[in-house]
Write a protein that holds these residues in place. Structure first.
Motif, short mmCIF file in Angstrom:
data_model
loop_
_atom_site.label_atom_id
_atom_site.label_comp_id
_atom_site.label_asym_id
_atom_site.label_seq_id
_atom_site.Cartn_x
_atom_site.Cartn_y
_atom_site.Cartn_z
N ASP A 50 -31.98 -22.70 -31.19
CA ASP A 50 -31.93 -24.17 -31.27
C ASP A 50 -33.14 -24.75 -32.01
O ASP A 50 -34.29 -24.59 -31.58
N SER A 51 -32.83 -25.48 -33.08
CA SER A 51 -33.90 -26.02 -33.93
C SER A 51 -34.87 -26.90 -33.16
O SER A 51 -36.09 -26.83 -33.35
N SER A 52 -34.34 -27.75 -32.28
CA SER A 52 -35.24 -28.67 -31.56
C SER A 52 -36.18 -27.90 -30.65
O SER A 52 -37.37 -28.22 -30.53
N GLY A 67 -24.03 -18.94 -29.90
CA GLY A 67 -23.51 -18.34 -31.14
C GLY A 67 -23.92 -19.11 -32.38
O GLY A 67 -23.33 -18.93 -33.45
N LYS A 68 -24.93 -19.98 -32.25
CA LYS A 68 -25.29 -20.85 -33.37
C LYS A 68 -26.57 -20.40 -34.04
O LYS A 68 -27.37 -19.66 -33.46
N ILE A 69 -26.75 -20.89 -35.28
CA ILE A 69 -28.02 -20.74 -35.99
C ILE A 69 -28.71 -22.10 -35.98
O ILE A 69 -28.02 -23.12 -35.93
N PRO A 70 -30.04 -22.13 -35.99
CA PRO A 70 -30.99 -21.04 -36.12
C PRO A 70 -31.32 -20.38 -34.78
O PRO A 70 -31.03 -20.91 -33.71
N ASP A 76 -29.50 -34.83 -35.51
CA ASP A 76 -28.83 -33.56 -35.21
C ASP A 76 -27.36 -33.73 -34.83
O ASP A 76 -26.58 -32.77 -34.91
N SER A 104 -28.10 -24.42 -43.75
CA SER A 104 -27.84 -25.13 -42.49
C SER A 104 -28.89 -26.22 -42.30
O SER A 104 -30.09 -25.97 -42.46
N PRO A 105 -28.46 -27.44 -41.92
CA PRO A 105 -29.47 -28.50 -41.72
C PRO A 105 -30.45 -28.16 -40.59
O PRO A 105 -31.59 -28.61 -40.60
N PHE A 106 -29.98 -27.33 -39.65
CA PHE A 106 -30.82 -26.99 -38.49
C PHE A 106 -31.81 -25.88 -38.85
O PHE A 106 -32.96 -25.90 -38.41
N PRO A 119 -23.01 -18.44 -39.61
CA PRO A 119 -22.62 -18.63 -38.21
C PRO A 119 -21.12 -18.48 -37.97
O PRO A 119 -20.54 -19.21 -37.17
N1 LIG Z 1 -28.37 -28.03 -31.68
C1 LIG Z 1 -28.36 -26.87 -32.55
C2 LIG Z 1 -27.20 -26.97 -33.51
C3 LIG Z 1 -27.05 -25.71 -34.36
C4 LIG Z 1 -25.73 -25.66 -35.09
O1 LIG Z 1 -24.77 -26.40 -34.78
N2 LIG Z 1 -25.66 -24.78 -36.09
C5 LIG Z 1 -24.42 -24.57 -36.80
C6 LIG Z 1 -24.66 -24.23 -38.27
S1 LIG Z 1 -25.25 -25.57 -39.20
C7 LIG Z 1 -23.72 -23.37 -36.20
O2 LIG Z 1 -24.35 -22.37 -35.94
N3 LIG Z 1 -22.40 -23.48 -36.01
C8 LIG Z 1 -21.61 -22.39 -35.52
C9 LIG Z 1 -20.87 -22.73 -34.28
O3 LIG Z 1 -20.91 -23.92 -33.84
O4 LIG Z 1 -20.23 -21.84 -33.73
C10 LIG Z 1 -29.71 -26.76 -33.26
O5 LIG Z 1 -30.38 -27.78 -33.40
O6 LIG Z 1 -30.10 -25.66 -33.62
#
Ligand SMILES: N[C@@H](CCC(=O)N[C@@H](CS)C(=O)NCC(=O)O)C(=O)O
Length: 215
Positions: free
Chosen positions: A62-64, A48-51, A98, A10-12, A34
């Motif tokens: 949230d990476s930021s 529900g997102k990573i990281p 991002d 994942s880029p984040f 994810p």
């Molecule tokens: N703004 C978030 C974006 C994180 C994000 O979009 N992660 C993706 C994986 S690369 C994810 O978890 N997607 C799953 C989803 O959107 O449900 C960050 O910077 O952490």
């Protein structure tokens, strides 16, 4: 030991790993995909997102947000410029990396790697051709105008969170077979090469390439 939830590709997640490397922060990885995350994980990461970062009872998605937290918990070496204008510029470039950039180059990774290799699907090359004809050159033109003349510091000539966020999605582009054409965008191509090859990114990228190859 803190836990970093999220797969390395994942880029984040990569943003957080590079920031942790810069600051010498140790952690264990939980390579969570994810897709269809559990209710338990959603308690930690409500979108529900990573990281997501978990250090005992301190949980931060949230990476930021995680990198901003690192900056306060481990101030040296700094990843944010101290100058007000440079700080604003770095935060905007982080946001651009991002969102617009990740949305533009991310599909190359999704279609050709995630879909093709992990979802048994056919990559939608039509979607990628449309991006190549429209958004990709528009985004690369913008970044060509911002890329430094040399080195790896897009803001004030010093490596910062902006470089981490702008260059991380380019590694996903590479995984998906999209390179910056050095003939058309020479500064951007040299800049991305310099950042992805620097001592913080390089070992992380190499580990990730080996992991993807073995999957
Ligand atoms: N703004 C978030 C974006 C994180 C994000 O979009 N992660 C993706 C994986 S690369 C994810 O978890 N997607 C799953 C989803 O959107 O449900 C960050 O910077 O952490």
């Amino acid at each position: 030991m803190p836990i970093l939830h999220g797969v390395n590709a994942s880029p984040f997640v990569r943003k957080v790993r590079v920031a942790a490397a810069v600051k010498g922060i140790e952690y264990e990885s939980n390579p969570l995909m994810p897709l269809g995350v559990s209710d338990e994980y959603r308690q930690k990461s409500p979108l529900g997102k990573i990281p997501c970062w978990e250090d005992g009872d301190y949980v931060l998605p949230d990476s930021s947000c995680i990198i901003a937290y690192f900056e306060k918990s481990h101030p040296e070496p700094a990843l944010y410029p101290s100058d007000a204008r440079q700080l604003g510029a770095a935060l905007f470039l982080e946001e651009y990396g991002d969102t617009k950039l990740a949305d533009t180059v991310g599909p190359f990774f999704f279609e050709r790697v995630v879909k093709a290799r992990f979802m048994n699907g056919e990559p939608d090359e039509g979607r990628l051709a449309e991006l190549l004809a429209g958004e990709v050159p528009a985004v690369f033109d913008y970044l060509e105008g911002r890329a430094p003349q040399g080195g790896d510091g897009i803001v004030g000539g010093r490596f910062s969170v902006a470089d981490i966020a702008v260059c991380s999605p380019f590694q996903n582009a590479r995984h998906g077979g999209l390179e910056v054409d050095a003939g058309r965008w020479p500064r951007l191509a040299a800049y991305v090469d310099a950042v992805l090859g620097n001592p913080f990114f390089k070992p992380i990228v190499e580990e990730e390439v080996a992991q993807l190859a073995s999957m």
